[in-house]
Write a protein that holds these residues in place. Sequence first.
Motif, PDB file in Angstrom:
ATOM      1  N   THR A  41     -29.804  -7.488   0.647  1.00  0.00           N
ATOM      2  CA  THR A  41     -31.253  -7.475   0.406  1.00  0.00           C
ATOM      3  C   THR A  41     -31.597  -7.637  -1.067  1.00  0.00           C
ATOM      4  O   THR A  41     -32.766  -7.886  -1.403  1.00  0.00           O
ATOM      5  N   ASP A  56     -34.973  -9.192  -3.442  1.00  0.00           N
ATOM      6  CA  ASP A  56     -35.529  -8.196  -4.345  1.00  0.00           C
ATOM      7  C   ASP A  56     -35.929  -6.905  -3.629  1.00  0.00           C
ATOM      8  O   ASP A  56     -36.898  -6.255  -4.013  1.00  0.00           O
ATOM      9  N   ARG A  57     -35.173  -6.541  -2.591  1.00  0.00           N
ATOM     10  CA  ARG A  57     -35.328  -5.231  -1.956  1.00  0.00           C
ATOM     11  C   ARG A  57     -34.119  -4.393  -2.362  1.00  0.00           C
ATOM     12  O   ARG A  57     -32.998  -4.668  -1.936  1.00  0.00           O
ATOM     13  N   THR A  58     -34.336  -3.384  -3.192  1.00  0.00           N
ATOM     14  CA  THR A  58     -33.224  -2.697  -3.843  1.00  0.00           C
ATOM     15  C   THR A  58     -33.125  -1.215  -3.498  1.00  0.00           C
ATOM     16  O   THR A  58     -32.297  -0.518  -4.068  1.00  0.00           O
ATOM     17  N   HIS A  96     -38.038  -8.002   8.246  1.00  0.00           N
ATOM     18  CA  HIS A  96     -38.877  -7.007   7.580  1.00  0.00           C
ATOM     19  C   HIS A  96     -38.405  -5.593   7.878  1.00  0.00           C
ATOM     20  O   HIS A  96     -38.711  -4.663   7.124  1.00  0.00           O
ATOM     21  N   VAL A 150     -33.827  -2.605   6.309  1.00  0.00           N
ATOM     22  CA  VAL A 150     -34.302  -3.216   5.067  1.00  0.00           C
ATOM     23  C   VAL A 150     -35.014  -2.160   4.223  1.00  0.00           C
ATOM     24  O   VAL A 150     -35.867  -1.403   4.729  1.00  0.00           O
ATOM     25  N   ARG A 161     -39.050  -1.175  -0.574  1.00  0.00           N
ATOM     26  CA  ARG A 161     -39.319  -1.975  -1.777  1.00  0.00           C
ATOM     27  C   ARG A 161     -38.306  -1.594  -2.845  1.00  0.00           C
ATOM     28  O   ARG A 161     -37.888  -0.446  -2.890  1.00  0.00           O
TER      29      ARG A 161
END
Length: 279
Positions: free
Chosen positions: A212, A216-218, A250, A276, A279
């Motif tokens: 991810t 840019d999902r960290t 998502h 996921v 944000r």
Amino acid sequence: MAALFTDAMTLHELDPGAAGPACRVFQGELNEHWTIGPKVHGGAMVALCANAARTAHGGAVVQPVAVSANFLWAPDPGAMRLVTSMRKRGRRISVVDVELTQGDRTAVHAVVTLGEPEHHVAGATAPLLSANPVVDLMAPDPDEHVAPIGPGHALAGLVHLGEGCDVRPLLSSMGPAGDGRPPVLQMWARPRGVAPDPLFALMCGDLSAPVTLAVDRTGWAPTVQLTAFLRAVPVDGWLRVICTCVEIGHDWFDEDHIVVDQAGRLVVQSRQLAMVPAR
């Protein structure tokens, strides 16, 4: 506290024979050196479950050729209890259930298939067919500019495996692709002080940072289910790992690992389903 991988895989049997011939109970410990953030690394727990199954079986040549693990809860570093139940003891294939618990909560339920991994016959070592992408993509050894995870590294605050193993991620493969291409995360790894073994190779099947990162999902990306195959026993040297995915949704994403040894042989494949990060 000791940080060697072999120490992390050490098991002590509790009350031998008390639970009956088909059930054995072991005590293990995964300390702060085997964590991601504050929680125990999932791959280390998979390896410990595989070792409990192999130890409970007691066969001289069997290895955990497949591990299917459901992650029910994320434990803290410390002592763990592993309860094994023999489901099948066969001539070639055996199956062992393993529950890894901490306190009164089960953290991992694993089904471990035991057998003999791929044999490499002298003079006929090449597979009958192979689509292994790692050999053409990664050199057997990391370039001198690929830094190990440790003090000052970009991942040092999150990944705490550097005391027990040398992990060298190619950071350029871990950022957002920016053009919609699927991620291909790359890293090299080996344990400190010893040669890589089947358990370490299985741990490497869950070694990469989450894919991810490419979108840019960290945040926290908890694995729900992971299945790993031990295809061969690794030779001494670096293990090469690539991590890919098919789709990052998502809510859910998949993540695949391919682990190749110094000789270019496929040693582990894994696939996991995870959540996921927000944000």
